[in-house]
Design a protein around this motif. Structure first.
Motif, PDB file in Angstrom:
ATOM      1  N   SER A  39       0.818  -1.209   0.000  1.00  0.00           N
ATOM      2  CA  SER A  39       0.000   0.000   0.000  1.00  0.00           C
ATOM      3  C   SER A  39       0.853   1.262   0.000  1.00  0.00           C
ATOM      4  N   GLU A  56      -5.020  -9.954  -0.858  1.00  0.00           N
ATOM      5  CA  GLU A  56      -4.330  -8.964  -0.039  1.00  0.00           C
ATOM      6  C   GLU A  56      -4.084  -9.515   1.357  1.00  0.00           C
ATOM      7  N   LYS A  58      -3.717  -7.895   4.912  1.00  0.00           N
ATOM      8  CA  LYS A  58      -3.849  -6.655   5.696  1.00  0.00           C
ATOM      9  C   LYS A  58      -2.884  -6.693   6.878  1.00  0.00           C
ATOM     10  N   ASP A  59      -2.429  -5.522   7.253  1.00  0.00           N
ATOM     11  CA  ASP A  59      -1.520  -5.359   8.383  1.00  0.00           C
ATOM     12  C   ASP A  59      -0.217  -6.138   8.187  1.00  0.00           C
ATOM     13  N   GLN A  64       0.058  -1.566   7.129  1.00  0.00           N
ATOM     14  CA  GLN A  64       0.060  -1.526   5.664  1.00  0.00           C
ATOM     15  C   GLN A  64      -0.633  -2.766   5.117  1.00  0.00           C
ATOM     16  N   THR A  65      -0.795  -2.807   3.797  1.00  0.00           N
ATOM     17  CA  THR A  65      -1.395  -3.955   3.123  1.00  0.00           C
ATOM     18  C   THR A  65      -0.496  -4.390   1.984  1.00  0.00           C
ATOM     19  N   TYR A  67      -0.590  -6.221  -1.553  1.00  0.00           N
ATOM     20  CA  TYR A  67      -1.548  -6.545  -2.602  1.00  0.00           C
ATOM     21  C   TYR A  67      -0.926  -7.500  -3.606  1.00  0.00           C
TER      22      TYR A  67
END
Length: 73
Positions: A39, A56, A58-59, A64-65, A67
């Motif tokens: 991200s 994705e 997450k964290d 942040q992510t 992708y």
């Protein structure tokens, strides 16, 4: 890995590099491509080039992510 220095961004170098990589993939018979980005990096850049998110985390890293993106050639 692909990286364009900050002072060279916005001049089309990343777009040209991706187009050349995709063309080489087509020449070698690839029908699809995938990549991963974070991200805080360039997900919007890749979306403008026709990539779509298919997964994705997450964290990852915290706050942040990550992708995972793909595109048909």
């Amino acid at each position: 890995l692909m990286f364009v220095k900050d002072d060279l961004r916005g001049h089309g170098f990343g777009r040209q590099l991706m187009a050349r990589a995709e063309e080489e993939a087509r020449k070698r018979g690839a029908k699809n491509v995938y990549l991963d980005t974070f991200s805080f990096q360039a997900p919007d850049f890749y979306k403008k080039l026709g990539y779509r998110v298919f997964g994705e985390l997450k964290d990852f890293p915290p706050g942040q992510t990550r992708y995972f993106m793909t595109k048909s050639l």
